[in-house]
Design a protein around this motif. Sequence first.
Motif, mmCIF file in Angstrom:
data_model
loop_
_atom_site.group_PDB
_atom_site.id
_atom_site.type_symbol
_atom_site.label_atom_id
_atom_site.label_comp_id
_atom_site.label_asym_id
_atom_site.label_seq_id
_atom_site.Cartn_x
_atom_site.Cartn_y
_atom_site.Cartn_z
ATOM 1 N N ILE A 300 -4.236 3.013 11.618
ATOM 2 C CA ILE A 300 -4.144 3.559 10.224
ATOM 3 C C ILE A 300 -3.638 4.912 9.881
ATOM 4 C CG2 ILE A 300 -5.815 3.751 8.205
ATOM 5 C CD1 ILE A 300 -6.970 1.165 8.944
ATOM 6 N N ALA A 301 -4.485 5.867 11.074
ATOM 7 C CA ALA A 301 -4.041 7.233 10.913
ATOM 8 C C ALA A 301 -2.541 7.564 11.030
ATOM 9 C CB ALA A 301 -4.811 8.080 12.017
ATOM 10 N N THR A 302 -1.887 6.911 11.806
ATOM 11 C CA THR A 302 -0.638 7.137 12.021
ATOM 12 C C THR A 302 0.328 6.691 10.732
ATOM 13 O OG1 THR A 302 -0.568 6.333 14.559
ATOM 14 C CG2 THR A 302 1.508 6.247 13.398
ATOM 15 N N VAL A 303 0.002 5.690 10.104
ATOM 16 C CA VAL A 303 0.476 5.129 8.939
ATOM 17 C C VAL A 303 0.325 6.037 7.696
ATOM 18 C CG1 VAL A 303 1.089 3.308 7.272
ATOM 19 C CG2 VAL A 303 0.939 2.839 9.714
ATOM 20 N N SER A 304 -0.911 6.710 7.570
ATOM 21 C CA SER A 304 -1.428 7.233 6.432
ATOM 22 C C SER A 304 -1.074 8.677 6.109
ATOM 23 C CB SER A 304 -2.960 7.304 6.371
ATOM 24 O OG SER A 304 -3.558 8.004 7.622
ATOM 25 N N LEU A 305 -0.647 9.436 7.570
ATOM 26 C CA LEU A 305 -0.299 10.835 7.325
ATOM 27 C C LEU A 305 1.266 10.975 6.562
ATOM 28 C CD1 LEU A 305 -0.595 13.689 8.052
ATOM 29 C CD2 LEU A 305 0.473 13.311 10.263
ATOM 30 N N PRO A 306 2.285 10.191 6.976
ATOM 31 C CA PRO A 306 3.390 10.233 6.109
ATOM 32 C C PRO A 306 3.064 9.997 4.800
ATOM 33 C CG PRO A 306 4.063 8.975 8.174
ATOM 34 C CD PRO A 306 2.209 9.263 8.108
ATOM 35 N N VAL A 307 2.343 8.902 4.248
ATOM 36 C CA VAL A 307 2.035 8.318 3.026
ATOM 37 C C VAL A 307 1.379 9.533 2.385
ATOM 38 C CG1 VAL A 307 0.666 6.867 1.514
ATOM 39 C CG2 VAL A 307 1.925 6.218 3.607
ATOM 40 N N MET A 308 0.159 10.272 2.883
ATOM 41 C CA MET A 308 -0.386 11.250 2.260
ATOM 42 C C MET A 308 0.150 12.435 2.062
ATOM 43 S SD MET A 308 -4.231 11.089 3.980
ATOM 44 C CE MET A 308 -5.252 9.596 4.030
ATOM 45 N N SER A 309 1.246 12.941 2.973
ATOM 46 C CA SER A 309 2.067 14.157 2.851
ATOM 47 C C SER A 309 3.087 13.748 1.698
ATOM 48 C CB SER A 309 3.082 14.169 4.017
ATOM 49 O OG SER A 309 2.199 14.274 5.316
ATOM 50 N N ARG A 310 3.471 12.633 1.597
ATOM 51 C CA ARG A 310 4.574 12.319 0.416
ATOM 52 C C ARG A 310 3.767 12.571 -0.974
ATOM 53 N NH1 ARG A 310 6.508 7.856 3.806
ATOM 54 N NH2 ARG A 310 8.442 8.489 4.621
ATOM 55 N N LEU A 311 2.504 12.129 -0.953
ATOM 56 C CA LEU A 311 1.846 12.220 -2.154
ATOM 57 C C LEU A 311 1.445 13.711 -2.522
ATOM 58 C CD1 LEU A 311 -0.745 9.030 -1.573
ATOM 59 C CD2 LEU A 311 1.093 9.454 -3.277
ATOM 60 N N VAL A 312 1.022 14.118 -1.341
ATOM 61 C CA VAL A 312 0.848 15.943 -1.787
ATOM 62 C C VAL A 312 2.150 16.655 -2.161
ATOM 63 C CG1 VAL A 312 0.308 17.919 -0.540
ATOM 64 C CG2 VAL A 312 -1.132 15.852 0.001
ATOM 65 N N GLU A 313 3.095 16.199 -1.641
ATOM 66 C CA GLU A 313 4.341 16.841 -2.054
ATOM 67 C C GLU A 313 4.911 16.601 -3.593
ATOM 68 O OE1 GLU A 313 6.501 19.051 -0.503
ATOM 69 O OE2 GLU A 313 4.847 18.998 1.027
ATOM 70 N N ALA A 314 4.466 15.251 -4.048
ATOM 71 C CA ALA A 314 4.483 14.846 -5.273
ATOM 72 C C ALA A 314 3.433 15.399 -6.325
ATOM 73 C CB ALA A 314 4.663 13.374 -5.438
ATOM 74 N N GLY A 315 2.437 16.122 -5.663
ATOM 75 C CA GLY A 315 1.456 16.613 -6.758
ATOM 76 C C GLY A 315 0.443 15.348 -7.087
ATOM 77 N N ASP A 316 0.536 14.184 -6.484
ATOM 78 C CA ASP A 316 -0.303 12.964 -6.812
ATOM 79 C C ASP A 316 -1.750 13.013 -6.108
ATOM 80 O OD1 ASP A 316 -1.323 10.745 -7.996
ATOM 81 O OD2 ASP A 316 0.235 9.401 -7.079
ATOM 82 N N LEU A 317 -2.566 14.003 -6.684
ATOM 83 C CA LEU A 317 -3.823 13.970 -6.082
ATOM 84 C C LEU A 317 -4.782 12.633 -6.094
ATOM 85 C CD1 LEU A 317 -5.085 17.630 -6.671
ATOM 86 C CD2 LEU A 317 -3.972 16.536 -4.785
ATOM 87 N N GLN A 318 -4.568 12.008 -7.256
ATOM 88 C CA GLN A 318 -5.280 10.654 -7.583
ATOM 89 C C GLN A 318 -4.741 9.791 -6.741
ATOM 90 O OE1 GLN A 318 -7.982 9.780 -9.274
ATOM 91 N NE2 GLN A 318 -8.164 11.772 -10.558
ATOM 92 N N GLY A 319 -3.386 9.569 -6.480
ATOM 93 C CA GLY A 319 -2.822 8.806 -5.333
ATOM 94 C C GLY A 319 -3.383 9.201 -4.178
ATOM 95 N N LEU A 320 -3.719 10.450 -3.789
ATOM 96 C CA LEU A 320 -4.135 10.663 -2.593
ATOM 97 C C LEU A 320 -5.531 10.307 -2.342
ATOM 98 C CD1 LEU A 320 -3.645 12.547 0.197
ATOM 99 C CD2 LEU A 320 -4.563 14.573 -1.059
ATOM 100 N N ARG A 321 -6.427 10.459 -3.300
ATOM 101 C CA ARG A 321 -7.825 10.003 -3.169
ATOM 102 C C ARG A 321 -7.836 8.531 -2.956
ATOM 103 N NH1 ARG A 321 -11.204 7.490 -6.326
ATOM 104 N NH2 ARG A 321 -13.540 8.201 -6.414
ATOM 105 N N ARG A 322 -6.918 7.644 -3.360
ATOM 106 C CA ARG A 322 -6.942 6.651 -3.546
ATOM 107 C C ARG A 322 -6.418 6.125 -1.731
ATOM 108 N NH1 ARG A 322 -4.586 6.219 -8.658
ATOM 109 N NH2 ARG A 322 -2.653 6.044 -7.588
ATOM 110 N N ALA A 323 -5.410 6.474 -1.363
ATOM 111 C CA ALA A 323 -4.979 6.602 -0.168
ATOM 112 C C ALA A 323 -5.955 6.782 0.901
ATOM 113 C CB ALA A 323 -3.744 7.402 0.190
ATOM 114 N N LEU A 324 -6.910 7.784 0.767
ATOM 115 C CA LEU A 324 -7.827 8.160 1.781
ATOM 116 C C LEU A 324 -8.799 7.026 1.598
ATOM 117 C CD1 LEU A 324 -9.377 10.221 3.481
ATOM 118 C CD2 LEU A 324 -10.451 11.215 1.366
ATOM 119 N N ALA A 325 -9.453 6.798 0.472
ATOM 120 C CA ALA A 325 -10.248 5.624 0.416
ATOM 121 C C ALA A 325 -9.794 4.280 0.961
ATOM 122 C CB ALA A 325 -10.606 5.208 -1.061
ATOM 123 N N GLU A 326 -8.698 3.910 0.690
ATOM 124 C CA GLU A 326 -8.193 2.632 1.384
ATOM 125 C C GLU A 326 -8.143 2.817 3.008
ATOM 126 O OE1 GLU A 326 -4.253 2.130 -0.506
ATOM 127 O OE2 GLU A 326 -5.147 1.467 -2.239
#
Length: 535
Positions: A300-326
């Motif tokens: 999950i860490a391997t898959v989540s880093l690219p996803v979280m990085s893209r969300l940060v680049e897009a400025g979507d902190l709510q999306g980052l919070r959801r991704a972290l919880a998931e």
Amino acid sequence: MTLLSRVSGMLQSRVVAHYLGAGPAADAFFVAYRIPNLLRRFTAEGTMTSAFLPTLNEVETGEGDAAARQLTARFLGTLGLGLALLSLIAIPAMGVLTGLQMLGRLAPAGAGLGEQLRALGWILAHPRLAPPAWTLTTVLAQIMFPYLTLVSLTAGLAAVLNLRGRFALPASVSTFWNLTFILVTWAGLEAGPRGWRVPEAAALVMAGAALAGGLVQLAVLWPGFRALGYGVRPGLHLKDPGVRRALRRMAPGLLGTGIAPINALISTALASQLAVGAQTVLFNANMMGEMVLGVFAASIATVSLPVMSRLVEAGDLQGLRRALAEALRGTAVLAIPGSVGMAVLAQPIIALIFQTGRFNAQAVAWTAATLGFQAVGLLFIATGRITAQCLYALKDYRRPAYAALLSMVVNIALSLALMGPLGTGGMALANGLASIAGLVYMTAGLRPRLPALPWREVGGGWVSMGAASAVMGLLAWVGAGQLGLSGPYRGLAGTSLRLFPLIAACALVYGALLLLFRVPEGTALLSRIRRRLGR
């Protein structure tokens, strides 16, 4: 694919146990094997990918695909050449590092630290008169150290493939390493001269097998990496701004991720103060813990880093919070029952994997007792890995570094306090408890960065998963007693025919309880299974 790699890893561990047991040669092999495998966390999956992937994302977003490909080639070329040069320096000096890890074996029993260090100094000055254990460990480490370069380049190729949504092939490389190790070892020890089956000689064969596995890993990923249009340009491309940026980001990560191997090396050195075989027992118990962490947390860490990085680049902190919880819930839904089941069924699991050849019932009991303590902290270690990935995505590399340093200090203090009364079990317990300190520190760093931490979602999930796991654990305990799994080893077939149905029954009960408690991950898993079955 990660699960398959862990299963093949258990077969590889069984091969090592069969030929080496839990004696001096096994201790020498595992001490030597730890060096490149722990140092790779400085240069491979942890530090390198967490610094390289966000940088690659930035370059691709700002400068285009061609610039990203050029950065990849130059960065990996710099990494590969730098590690090759490191090997040329480190191999002749390997005796110092191996000596520090086995201080307790170099001086008479009861000797203090000062006397042990003086004994190491004498050995380094008179290597021909050194104890056989130190000589064997040093030679094994020298053979296996180039694996560091191979596995680091493999991790770089895997990071690029992960960024492009190719997860299965990178996750399979460990399987290829395990199979190569098994085949080379079997060929050398079964088809080679009988003298090679002596534990000391067998360890040398296994060192060569480990290096061969590193070559196969790299070869497996190279065609897929090239098919995406990427390459590697050997050289020290330190003038490239992207390379410099990634290396700067690696610097604090070297402290953070690098604390883990330093911590493990210190634990190995402390274990040398215990009875012969302690280093082997700790390695095997840690490997079993990593099986749970690797299948769930690492995937999950391997898959989540690219996803979280893209969300940060897009400025979507709510999306980052959801991704972290998931990610945290997705890790816990299998890590919690995995830890409980492994602790309750430690004896038959360890016997099934390791009791063969020179690995006897006494070594099994020792390893199983240590594994029970190892399981205590697995959830917190897994949670810490996911939390660190979120901080890396936010380009905060310092806090995970300081958290790792804090964990190391706590781990050393707890190990010194607990290894006396609990032996290897105390050291395993100390590692898990120390991870809590680092997790608390990292979580405090996330609070000002996210709109709100997902306390309720994650905490509520943990309670439901913990309750289901407790019932499952009780079933496992009762079932083990009824099936005779807590007694003497019944052989590979006899144990398998009892253990695997019990594990399957426990899994069904746990899954049913997740559905009863309306845990979303349970429903999602059931839906995925139905789709796989075409229903």
